[in-house]
Design a protein around this motif. Structure first.
Motif, mmCIF file in Angstrom:
data_model
loop_
_atom_site.group_PDB
_atom_site.id
_atom_site.type_symbol
_atom_site.label_atom_id
_atom_site.label_comp_id
_atom_site.label_asym_id
_atom_site.label_seq_id
_atom_site.Cartn_x
_atom_site.Cartn_y
_atom_site.Cartn_z
ATOM 1 N N PRO A 125 0.818 -1.228 0.000
ATOM 2 C CA PRO A 125 0.000 0.000 0.000
ATOM 3 C C PRO A 125 0.846 1.270 0.000
ATOM 4 N N LEU A 126 0.269 2.326 -0.555
ATOM 5 C CA LEU A 126 0.871 3.651 -0.488
ATOM 6 C C LEU A 126 0.677 4.231 0.911
ATOM 7 N N LYS A 130 -5.650 4.964 1.991
ATOM 8 C CA LYS A 130 -7.072 5.096 2.304
ATOM 9 C C LYS A 130 -7.692 6.300 1.602
ATOM 10 N N GLU A 131 -6.971 7.442 1.624
ATOM 11 C CA GLU A 131 -7.489 8.641 0.963
ATOM 12 C C GLU A 131 -7.558 8.438 -0.559
ATOM 13 N N LEU A 132 -6.548 7.773 -1.103
ATOM 14 C CA LEU A 132 -6.522 7.534 -2.548
ATOM 15 C C LEU A 132 -7.605 6.550 -2.969
ATOM 16 N N LYS A 137 -12.951 5.906 -5.955
ATOM 17 C CA LYS A 137 -14.366 5.548 -6.036
ATOM 18 C C LYS A 137 -15.221 6.675 -6.597
ATOM 19 N N SER A 138 -14.596 7.834 -6.840
ATOM 20 C CA SER A 138 -15.325 8.988 -7.366
ATOM 21 C C SER A 138 -15.234 9.018 -8.888
ATOM 22 N N LYS A 151 -7.035 3.956 -10.440
ATOM 23 C CA LYS A 151 -6.795 3.143 -9.249
ATOM 24 C C LYS A 151 -5.358 3.394 -8.828
ATOM 25 N N TYR A 152 -5.188 4.025 -7.670
ATOM 26 C CA TYR A 152 -3.849 4.397 -7.242
ATOM 27 C C TYR A 152 -3.218 3.275 -6.423
ATOM 28 N N ARG A 153 -2.129 2.755 -6.937
ATOM 29 C CA ARG A 153 -1.385 1.685 -6.281
ATOM 30 C C ARG A 153 0.105 1.891 -6.534
ATOM 31 N N LYS A 154 0.916 1.279 -5.701
ATOM 32 C CA LYS A 154 2.350 1.273 -5.972
ATOM 33 C C LYS A 154 2.612 0.367 -7.167
ATOM 34 N N LEU A 155 3.384 0.875 -8.099
ATOM 35 C CA LEU A 155 3.807 0.072 -9.233
ATOM 36 C C LEU A 155 5.309 -0.208 -9.180
#
Length: 201
Positions: A125-126, A130-132, A137-138, A151-155
């Motif tokens: 997780p970043l 939670k905020e991302l 979802k917006s 979708k914000y994730r670590k790449l």
């Protein structure tokens, strides 16, 4: 990654029998090492080998753990990518983003560091995950259509293999210069890869 193996030969000097070898060793290194053990010349081969010979380290009583290689590409697969809507929001991982797609499944070891990109990295997780996730979802209305959120994730993740061999703590945020350096290494290897050609049946 680490695997257990052993080497048995009458060529091994007594001073090295029962010792541990901890240098970086890739599976491609076996072939040139065995060629040197059999006193076979590599000059007759049609192409330069990817592997490096560790013969002197194994069989010479005068040489003690000479560094043969400092880096290994564990994985580089352009066919396995994270879906397009996944994005790593951290600016420092995007420096090479326009050249190299960090959504691809990649793993490279350089010295004590190991860099992983793609699907495996998304499991970490970043800091503000939670905020991302709430932002993901917006939906946004742009022009005449709805814009699907990212979708914000670590790449990209980075591990110190010497101090963290189980790869439990990502240190990419604290070592951004190392991340950039290793991404540039991955890009160099990627440019040397053969192009994928698909033929119709």
């Amino acid at each position: 990654m680490r695997t257990l193996s052993f080497l048995h030969s009458s060529l091994i000097p007594e001073s090295k029998i029962g010792t541990r070898y901890s240098n970086l060793f890739d599976i491609t290194d076996w072939f040139p090492t065995l060629l040197d053990a059999g006193k076979c010349s590599q000059k007759t081969l049609p192409n330069e080998l990817d592997g490096k010979s560790h013969f002197d380290n194994f069989f010479s009583s005068r040489i003690q753990n000479l560094q043969i290689r400092n880096e290994i590409v564990h994985h580089l697969d352009p066919l396995k990518k994270v879906e397009a809507e996944v994005e790593d929001p951290r600016p420092f991982v995007k420096i090479y983003g326009f050249k190299y797609d960090i959504r691809m499944k990649t793993a490279i070891r350089v010295g004590k560091y190991k860099l992983i990109t793609g699907a495996e990295a998304t499991k970490t997780p970043l800091k503000n995950q939670k905020e991302l996730d709430l932002l993901s979802k917006s939906s946004f209305f742009v022009g005449n259509s709805w814009l699907n959120p990212k979708k914000y994730r670590k790449l990209v993740v980075l591990y110190d293999i010497e101090n963290d061999p189980r790869e439990t703590k990502d240190i990419s945020d604290e070592n951004q210069d190392v991340v950039i350096q290793l991404l540039s290494k991955v890009f160099q290897y990627f440019t040397k890869c053969c192009n994928l050609n698909f033929f119709s049946l």
